[in-house]
Design a protein around this motif. Structure first.
Motif, PDB file in Angstrom:
ATOM      1  N   ALA A  21      47.179 -42.076   0.291  1.00  0.00           N
ATOM      2  CA  ALA A  21      45.737 -42.291   0.424  1.00  0.00           C
ATOM      3  C   ALA A  21      45.287 -42.055   1.865  1.00  0.00           C
ATOM      4  CB  ALA A  21      45.372 -43.705  -0.015  1.00  0.00           C
ATOM      5  N   LEU A  22      46.067 -42.578   2.804  1.00  0.00           N
ATOM      6  CA  LEU A  22      45.721 -42.392   4.214  1.00  0.00           C
ATOM      7  C   LEU A  22      45.812 -40.917   4.598  1.00  0.00           C
ATOM      8  CD1 LEU A  22      44.970 -43.559   6.962  1.00  0.00           C
ATOM      9  CD2 LEU A  22      47.398 -44.020   7.373  1.00  0.00           C
ATOM     10  N   ALA A  23      46.821 -40.234   4.093  1.00  0.00           N
ATOM     11  CA  ALA A  23      46.952 -38.806   4.380  1.00  0.00           C
ATOM     12  C   ALA A  23      45.740 -38.035   3.863  1.00  0.00           C
ATOM     13  CB  ALA A  23      48.229 -38.268   3.754  1.00  0.00           C
ATOM     14  N   GLY A  24      45.282 -38.402   2.676  1.00  0.00           N
ATOM     15  CA  GLY A  24      44.112 -37.747   2.104  1.00  0.00           C
ATOM     16  C   GLY A  24      42.861 -38.011   2.932  1.00  0.00           C
ATOM     17  N   GLU A  25      42.691 -39.261   3.372  1.00  0.00           N
ATOM     18  CA  GLU A  25      41.538 -39.591   4.210  1.00  0.00           C
ATOM     19  C   GLU A  25      41.574 -38.818   5.515  1.00  0.00           C
ATOM     20  OE1 GLU A  25      39.973 -43.739   4.478  1.00  0.00           O
ATOM     21  OE2 GLU A  25      41.845 -44.225   3.438  1.00  0.00           O
ATOM     22  N   ALA A  26      42.781 -38.715   6.097  1.00  0.00           N
ATOM     23  CA  ALA A  26      42.917 -38.007   7.369  1.00  0.00           C
ATOM     24  C   ALA A  26      42.525 -36.548   7.225  1.00  0.00           C
ATOM     25  CB  ALA A  26      44.351 -38.131   7.891  1.00  0.00           C
ATOM     26  N   LEU A  27      42.997 -35.894   6.189  1.00  0.00           N
ATOM     27  CA  LEU A  27      42.681 -34.482   5.989  1.00  0.00           C
ATOM     28  C   LEU A  27      41.201 -34.294   5.681  1.00  0.00           C
ATOM     29  CD1 LEU A  27      45.844 -33.384   3.986  1.00  0.00           C
ATOM     30  CD2 LEU A  27      45.339 -33.002   6.409  1.00  0.00           C
ATOM     31  N   ALA A  28      40.624 -35.233   4.898  1.00  0.00           N
ATOM     32  CA  ALA A  28      39.197 -35.150   4.597  1.00  0.00           C
ATOM     33  C   ALA A  28      38.350 -35.345   5.848  1.00  0.00           C
ATOM     34  CB  ALA A  28      38.823 -36.196   3.545  1.00  0.00           C
ATOM     35  N   ALA A  29      38.867 -36.133   6.791  1.00  0.00           N
ATOM     36  CA  ALA A  29      38.137 -36.399   8.032  1.00  0.00           C
ATOM     37  C   ALA A  29      38.318 -35.290   9.060  1.00  0.00           C
ATOM     38  CB  ALA A  29      38.586 -37.731   8.632  1.00  0.00           C
ATOM     39  N   GLY A  30      39.141 -34.279   8.722  1.00  0.00           N
ATOM     40  CA  GLY A  30      39.270 -33.135   9.612  1.00  0.00           C
ATOM     41  C   GLY A  30      40.522 -33.106  10.442  1.00  0.00           C
ATOM     42  N   PHE A  48      30.001 -38.302   7.019  1.00  0.00           N
ATOM     43  CA  PHE A  48      30.615 -37.439   8.013  1.00  0.00           C
ATOM     44  C   PHE A  48      32.127 -37.494   7.889  1.00  0.00           C
ATOM     45  CE2 PHE A  48      32.255 -36.505  12.302  1.00  0.00           C
ATOM     46  CZ  PHE A  48      31.709 -35.254  12.481  1.00  0.00           C
ATOM     47  N   ARG A  49      32.733 -36.320   7.695  1.00  0.00           N
ATOM     48  CA  ARG A  49      34.181 -36.209   7.620  1.00  0.00           C
ATOM     49  C   ARG A  49      34.786 -37.140   6.576  1.00  0.00           C
ATOM     50  NH1 ARG A  49      36.234 -31.597  10.019  1.00  0.00           N
ATOM     51  NH2 ARG A  49      34.982 -31.098  11.845  1.00  0.00           N
ATOM     52  N   GLY A  50      34.156 -37.205   5.425  1.00  0.00           N
ATOM     53  CA  GLY A  50      34.720 -37.942   4.319  1.00  0.00           C
ATOM     54  C   GLY A  50      34.445 -39.425   4.307  1.00  0.00           C
ATOM     55  N   ALA A  51      33.599 -39.911   5.195  1.00  0.00           N
ATOM     56  CA  ALA A  51      33.343 -41.356   5.251  1.00  0.00           C
ATOM     57  C   ALA A  51      31.855 -41.621   5.412  1.00  0.00           C
ATOM     58  CB  ALA A  51      34.118 -41.984   6.399  1.00  0.00           C
TER      59      ALA A  51
END
Length: 465
Positions: free
Chosen positions: A91-100, A233-236
């Motif tokens: 989940a964290l990896a996905g958030e990181a990639l979504a955030a750029g 912005f950037r997934g959040a």
């Protein structure tokens, strides 16, 4: 080594030193490593252009790795960024990639993998499709003359433009990143801020304009009207707060209230005396007509002087509204005002006891404030030979002017009435108007005024510029 062959500068944001301990040697062999412990310090290096890439742990004080990533994407949209959490998840990896993020390092990765991910990120600079959007967003926010603060779902600041730094009196964006908005909002307005945050982040509803007070480290309490909108912005989800500083408006309202109350109070007092004596004269109830007439004349003269004083004060405040700051020598102003006060009051002992060479960027009317302080000290003294000592000192980058007297002291209610938050009925009608003029002129000059007791008696007024 030729500059073109220099190792890329890798900023490692790692408060716990886990990355440095586990992969430190491998990173040092491949990059010019600069370690920082906070998101703010990392962002400062990124904004200064002293970073070719960022490797960040997730567990950082104040703002976590994802928050830092979003801040970096606003400041340097295309800067290579790799997240390396000590305890990761899909989940964290996905958030990181979504955030750029340009790369993600699993918690169990070895040192070679860490280095490889950073190299991949460096080689892929500019491939992030969101970089251009980030640049456009930053350009819009940064070009706005209004203070704008961008914060996350928990109310922690992830970015702010230069205007918001000026409003808060902060020197660097690193001083803002990671700070909760509740650290900035006045405690009495926390509940209002919580409601606004819930409306924006949870209900996805824009709010405002709402008036709040902000506490700043160098500019005191500021009154603002805040309009807040929800953004993505950037997934959040992020909040975007636009503030309008209305401190000047509040201060001018307070000034008018004080002036009105002061004038009504003093006119009523003197007119009561005049009317009473005139009535006694009409009824023939006065034994000494000449003394009564003299008293009426004295009250009339007092009214004229008070009206002239208020006129001068209003003119000074009005003229200062549009005036530009000028650089002045504070010691020279003090020396001139001390000489004039001593000449006008030969019964008083007015002395400049210290005069450091201090310059300040202030309103031209600062000399009026110094004159008012000296006149007040002499005029309201209760001793036959008032003693007034003036000093000008340098305290680092700050100039300090002190006026100390041996009079009766300044009543607490008179000092308290100067605050914008004070009720106008706290105004003591002695030296209150003169002190108000000093306070307002110094505040408009970007300075501060403090009051304390002198030893063994009297008052000390300290002006910091």
């Amino acid at each position: 080594m030729d500059e073109s062959e220099a190792d890329p500068v890798l900023v490692v944001a790692d408060a716990s030193r886990t990355l440095v301990e586990d992969a430190g040697d491998a990173l040092a062999a491949a990059f010019d490593v600069r370690r920082v412990e906070t998101a703010g310090a990392c962002l400062s290096r990124a904004e200064a252009g002293s970073a070719d890439a960022v490797l960040a742990a997730h567990d950082l004080p104040g703002v976590d790795g994802l928050g830092l990533l979003r801040s970096v994407r606003l400041s340097r949209p295309a800067l290579p960024f790799v997240l390396a959490p000590a305890n990761g998840s899909e989940a964290l990896a996905g958030e990181a990639l979504a955030a750029g993020a340009d790369g993600y390092v699993p918690a169990d990765a070895d040192a070679e993998t860490v280095v490889a991910r950073v190299r991949d990120a460096l080689e892929g600079t500019g491939r992030d499709a969101g970089a251009s959007a980030g640049r456009r967003y930053r350009s819009l926010v940064e070009s706005s003359p209004a203070p704008i603060n961008v914060f996350d779902a928990d109310g922690r600041s992830i970015w702010g433009n230069d205007a918001v730094l000026d409003l808060l009196g902060l020197d660097d964006r690193a001083d803002l990143i990671g700070r909760s908005i509740f650290e900035l909002v006045h405690p009495d307005d926390h509940e209002r801020a919580r409601r606004e945050l819930a409306s924006v982040i949870e209900a996805k509803e824009a709010t405002g304009p709402t008036e709040m007070r902000l506490r700043t480290p160098s500019r005191g309490t500021r009154y603002v009207r805040v309009s807040t909108a929800v953004g993505r912005f950037r997934g959040a989800d992020v909040g975007q707060a636009i503030a309008v500083d209305v401190t000047g408006v509040r201060e001018r309202e307070h000034q008018l209230q004080l002036l009105d109350r002061w004038l009504r109070h003093n006119v009523r007092n003197e007119m009561t005396v005049i009317r009473g004596l005139a009535e006694d004269l009409r009824r023939g109830a006065v034994d000494d007509v000449s003394a009564a007439a003299s008293r009426i004349s004295a009250s009339a003269n007092t009214l004229l002087k008070q009206a002239e004083h208020e006129r001068e004060l209003i003119e000074t405040l009005t003229e200062s509204l549009g005036e530009e700051f000028v650089r002045v020598n504070v010691a020279a102003i003090a020396r001139r005002q001390v000489a004039e006060c001593a000449a006008a009051n030969p019964h008083a002992d007015v002395e400049l006891v210290r005069a450091d060479d201090v310059e300040a960027h202030v309103l031209p009317a600062l000399s009026t404030a110094v004159r008012e302080l000296l006149d007040n000290a002499v005029r309201h003294s209760d001793v036959s030979k008032p003693r007034v000592e003036v000093s000008v000192e340098r305290d680092g980058d700050t100039g300090v002017l002190r006026v100390a007297d041996d009079g009766p002291g300044i009543p607490a209610e008179e000092r308290d009435a100067l605050s914008v938050e004070a009720e106008t009925d706290q105004l003591h009608h002695g030296s209150g108007l003169g002190l108000a003029l000093v306070y307002w002129l110094v505040r408009r000059s970007g300075g501060d005024v403090a009051f304390s007791e002198n030893d063994p008696r009297g008052s000390v007024v300290t002006v910091r510029l």
